[in-house]
Design a protein around this motif. Structure first.
Motif, PDB file in Angstrom:
ATOM      1  N   LEU A 141     105.935  -4.937 116.276  1.00 42.84           N
ATOM      2  CA  LEU A 141     106.817  -5.724 117.151  1.00 42.84           C
ATOM      3  C   LEU A 141     106.132  -6.921 117.787  1.00 42.84           C
ATOM      4  O   LEU A 141     106.806  -7.824 118.275  1.00 42.84           O
ATOM      5  CB  LEU A 141     107.384  -4.809 118.253  1.00 42.84           C
ATOM      6  CG  LEU A 141     108.094  -3.545 117.759  1.00 42.84           C
ATOM      7  CD1 LEU A 141     108.487  -2.661 118.935  1.00 42.84           C
ATOM      8  CD2 LEU A 141     109.302  -3.898 116.907  1.00 42.84           C
ATOM      9  N   ASN A 142     104.813  -6.870 117.872  1.00 45.16           N
ATOM     10  CA  ASN A 142     104.017  -7.931 118.493  1.00 45.16           C
ATOM     11  C   ASN A 142     104.586  -8.359 119.855  1.00 45.16           C
ATOM     12  O   ASN A 142     104.881  -9.537 120.070  1.00 45.16           O
ATOM     13  CB  ASN A 142     103.914  -9.135 117.548  1.00 45.16           C
ATOM     14  CG  ASN A 142     102.782 -10.048 117.942  1.00 45.16           C
ATOM     15  OD1 ASN A 142     101.905  -9.655 118.699  1.00 45.16           O
ATOM     16  ND2 ASN A 142     102.809 -11.285 117.460  1.00 45.16           N
ATOM     17  N   PRO A 143     104.728  -7.403 120.779  1.00 47.67           N
ATOM     18  CA  PRO A 143     105.315  -7.727 122.083  1.00 47.67           C
ATOM     19  C   PRO A 143     104.279  -8.385 122.984  1.00 47.67           C
ATOM     20  O   PRO A 143     103.083  -8.340 122.710  1.00 47.67           O
ATOM     21  CB  PRO A 143     105.695  -6.349 122.628  1.00 47.67           C
ATOM     22  CG  PRO A 143     104.657  -5.453 122.062  1.00 47.67           C
ATOM     23  CD  PRO A 143     104.337  -6.008 120.690  1.00 47.67           C
ATOM     24  N   PRO A 144     104.730  -8.970 124.116  1.00 50.82           N
ATOM     25  CA  PRO A 144     103.766  -9.471 125.104  1.00 50.82           C
ATOM     26  C   PRO A 144     102.970  -8.312 125.709  1.00 50.82           C
ATOM     27  O   PRO A 144     103.404  -7.153 125.656  1.00 50.82           O
ATOM     28  CB  PRO A 144     104.639 -10.145 126.167  1.00 50.82           C
ATOM     29  CG  PRO A 144     106.042  -9.893 125.795  1.00 50.82           C
ATOM     30  CD  PRO A 144     106.106  -9.224 124.466  1.00 50.82           C
ATOM     31  N   VAL A 145     101.831  -8.628 126.306  1.00 51.47           N
ATOM     32  CA  VAL A 145     100.929  -7.593 126.827  1.00 51.47           C
ATOM     33  C   VAL A 145     101.604  -6.739 127.892  1.00 51.47           C
ATOM     34  O   VAL A 145     101.389  -5.517 127.958  1.00 51.47           O
ATOM     35  CB  VAL A 145      99.635  -8.244 127.387  1.00 51.47           C
ATOM     36  CG1 VAL A 145      98.782  -7.212 128.088  1.00 51.47           C
ATOM     37  CG2 VAL A 145      98.854  -8.896 126.270  1.00 51.47           C
ATOM     38  N   TRP A 146     102.458  -7.347 128.725  1.00 49.27           N
ATOM     39  CA  TRP A 146     103.086  -6.576 129.809  1.00 49.27           C
ATOM     40  C   TRP A 146     103.938  -5.426 129.261  1.00 49.27           C
ATOM     41  O   TRP A 146     104.104  -4.400 129.933  1.00 49.27           O
ATOM     42  CB  TRP A 146     103.889  -7.480 130.742  1.00 49.27           C
ATOM     43  CG  TRP A 146     105.122  -8.091 130.131  1.00 49.27           C
ATOM     44  CD1 TRP A 146     105.234  -9.323 129.562  1.00 49.27           C
ATOM     45  CD2 TRP A 146     106.414  -7.485 130.021  1.00 49.27           C
ATOM     46  NE1 TRP A 146     106.509  -9.520 129.096  1.00 49.27           N
ATOM     47  CE2 TRP A 146     107.251  -8.410 129.373  1.00 49.27           C
ATOM     48  CE3 TRP A 146     106.934  -6.252 130.406  1.00 49.27           C
ATOM     49  CZ2 TRP A 146     108.584  -8.130 129.085  1.00 49.27           C
ATOM     50  CZ3 TRP A 146     108.274  -5.986 130.125  1.00 49.27           C
ATOM     51  CH2 TRP A 146     109.079  -6.921 129.476  1.00 49.27           C
ATOM     52  N   ILE A 177      94.805  15.000 121.646  1.00 48.88           N
ATOM     53  CA  ILE A 177      96.159  14.795 121.118  1.00 48.88           C
ATOM     54  C   ILE A 177      96.761  13.497 121.655  1.00 48.88           C
ATOM     55  O   ILE A 177      97.307  12.684 120.907  1.00 48.88           O
ATOM     56  CB  ILE A 177      97.059  16.007 121.455  1.00 48.88           C
ATOM     57  CG1 ILE A 177      96.570  17.238 120.696  1.00 48.88           C
ATOM     58  CG2 ILE A 177      98.521  15.717 121.114  1.00 48.88           C
ATOM     59  CD1 ILE A 177      97.186  18.541 121.177  1.00 48.88           C
ATOM     60  N   LEU A 178      96.651  13.285 122.978  1.00 49.26           N
ATOM     61  CA  LEU A 178      97.231  12.079 123.572  1.00 49.26           C
ATOM     62  C   LEU A 178      96.509  10.816 123.118  1.00 49.26           C
ATOM     63  O   LEU A 178      97.137   9.779 122.918  1.00 49.26           O
ATOM     64  CB  LEU A 178      97.191  12.157 125.090  1.00 49.26           C
ATOM     65  CG  LEU A 178      98.385  12.801 125.756  1.00 49.26           C
ATOM     66  CD1 LEU A 178      98.217  12.768 127.259  1.00 49.26           C
ATOM     67  CD2 LEU A 178      99.668  12.140 125.345  1.00 49.26           C
ATOM     68  N   GLY A 179      95.195  10.908 122.966  1.00 48.02           N
ATOM     69  CA  GLY A 179      94.446   9.747 122.477  1.00 48.02           C
ATOM     70  C   GLY A 179      94.957   9.312 121.123  1.00 48.02           C
ATOM     71  O   GLY A 179      95.166   8.120 120.873  1.00 48.02           O
ATOM     72  N   PHE A 180      95.198  10.276 120.258  1.00 48.40           N
ATOM     73  CA  PHE A 180      95.724   9.977 118.928  1.00 48.40           C
ATOM     74  C   PHE A 180      97.134   9.384 119.021  1.00 48.40           C
ATOM     75  O   PHE A 180      97.421   8.348 118.415  1.00 48.40           O
ATOM     76  CB  PHE A 180      95.737  11.254 118.084  1.00 48.40           C
ATOM     77  CG  PHE A 180      96.334  11.079 116.735  1.00 48.40           C
ATOM     78  CD1 PHE A 180      95.620  10.495 115.706  1.00 48.40           C
ATOM     79  CD2 PHE A 180      97.632  11.486 116.489  1.00 48.40           C
ATOM     80  CE1 PHE A 180      96.185  10.322 114.458  1.00 48.40           C
ATOM     81  CE2 PHE A 180      98.208  11.322 115.253  1.00 48.40           C
ATOM     82  CZ  PHE A 180      97.480  10.740 114.224  1.00 48.40           C
ATOM     83  N   LEU A 181      98.006  10.013 119.814  1.00 47.04           N
ATOM     84  CA  LEU A 181      99.401   9.569 119.897  1.00 47.04           C
ATOM     85  C   LEU A 181      99.542   8.210 120.582  1.00 47.04           C
ATOM     86  O   LEU A 181     100.265   7.331 120.101  1.00 47.04           O
ATOM     87  CB  LEU A 181     100.239  10.603 120.657  1.00 47.04           C
ATOM     88  CG  LEU A 181     100.461  11.931 119.967  1.00 47.04           C
ATOM     89  CD1 LEU A 181     101.242  12.874 120.874  1.00 47.04           C
ATOM     90  CD2 LEU A 181     101.186  11.735 118.646  1.00 47.04           C
ATOM     91  N   GLY A 226     100.450   4.899 118.752  1.00 44.54           N
ATOM     92  CA  GLY A 226     101.699   4.267 119.175  1.00 44.54           C
ATOM     93  C   GLY A 226     101.489   2.825 119.603  1.00 44.54           C
ATOM     94  O   GLY A 226     102.284   1.938 119.269  1.00 44.54           O
ATOM     95  N   ALA A 227     100.405   2.590 120.336  1.00 45.10           N
ATOM     96  CA  ALA A 227     100.130   1.220 120.795  1.00 45.10           C
ATOM     97  C   ALA A 227      99.840   0.296 119.614  1.00 45.10           C
ATOM     98  O   ALA A 227     100.326  -0.840 119.572  1.00 45.10           O
ATOM     99  CB  ALA A 227      98.952   1.219 121.767  1.00 45.10           C
ATOM    100  N   LEU A 228      99.094   0.794 118.650  1.00 41.72           N
ATOM    101  CA  LEU A 228      98.809  -0.026 117.461  1.00 41.72           C
ATOM    102  C   LEU A 228     100.079  -0.282 116.658  1.00 41.72           C
ATOM    103  O   LEU A 228     100.317  -1.398 116.177  1.00 41.72           O
ATOM    104  CB  LEU A 228      97.755   0.660 116.586  1.00 41.72           C
ATOM    105  CG  LEU A 228      96.339   0.674 117.157  1.00 41.72           C
ATOM    106  CD1 LEU A 228      95.432   1.547 116.298  1.00 41.72           C
ATOM    107  CD2 LEU A 228      95.787  -0.739 117.250  1.00 41.72           C
ATOM    108  N   LEU A 229     100.893   0.754 116.530  1.00 38.26           N
ATOM    109  CA  LEU A 229     102.148   0.606 115.783  1.00 38.26           C
ATOM    110  C   LEU A 229     103.065  -0.420 116.448  1.00 38.26           C
ATOM    111  O   LEU A 229     103.609  -1.312 115.783  1.00 38.26           O
ATOM    112  CB  LEU A 229     102.843   1.969 115.707  1.00 38.26           C
ATOM    113  CG  LEU A 229     104.010   2.066 114.749  1.00 38.26           C
ATOM    114  CD1 LEU A 229     103.514   1.983 113.319  1.00 38.26           C
ATOM    115  CD2 LEU A 229     104.764   3.366 114.970  1.00 38.26           C
ATOM    116  N   VAL A 230     103.225  -0.307 117.769  1.00 37.02           N
ATOM    117  CA  VAL A 230     104.075  -1.249 118.504  1.00 37.02           C
ATOM    118  C   VAL A 230     103.510  -2.663 118.391  1.00 37.02           C
ATOM    119  O   VAL A 230     104.257  -3.630 118.166  1.00 37.02           O
ATOM    120  CB  VAL A 230     104.222  -0.812 119.986  1.00 37.02           C
ATOM    121  CG1 VAL A 230     104.842  -1.911 120.831  1.00 37.02           C
ATOM    122  CG2 VAL A 230     105.052   0.456 120.085  1.00 37.02           C
TER     123      VAL A 230
END
Ligand SMILES: [Zn+2]
Length: 123
Positions: free
Chosen positions: A76-81, A60-64, A68-72
């Protein structure tokens, strides 16, 4: 709480309550089980969720978290930090909460179905 109701077993699991009475708390601290219910005295010696909660939590967490990381990243294309801080804090917190819910739910279902190791009745 009815011992035969699947809904009440799931509700007790989600709330981390005693699978028999639905009132007493199941955990002493964190993910450590109490020896017995502090309300009705039901022994939790039967409880053995095994690796089930960890397996479900990983899936479940792997999916979420990956979703979530891919969506963000793509929205948003944020910096890696930002990813390091966000997912580094959120993942352990979600893992703890999810493990607590899953462990309590599996124990409630184990109690409801009287699940245990097989035994030979030899006499
Ligand atoms: Zn109880």
């Amino acid at each position: 709480m009815s011992e035969t109701s699947l809904g009440s077993a799931l509700a007790a699991g989600i709330r981390a309550r005693c699978p028999h009475c639905g009132q007493g708390s199941l955990f002493r601290a964190g993910l450590t089980l109490r020896e017995r219910c502090d309300r009705c005295g039901t022994s939790y010696a039967f409880a053995d969720a095994g690796d089930g909660p960890a397996v479900f939590a990983i899936l479940i967490l792997g999916f979420l978290v990956l979703g979530g990381a891919l969506l963000v990243e793509f929205r948003l294309n944020p910096p890696v930090w930002v990813h390091v801080v966000l997912w580094g804090l959120l993942t352990p917190l979600l893992a703890f909460l999810l493990l607590r819910i899953l462990k309590a739910t599996l124990i409630a279902l184990q109690y409801k179905h009287k699940a245990g190791e097989g035994r030979l009745d030899v006499e």
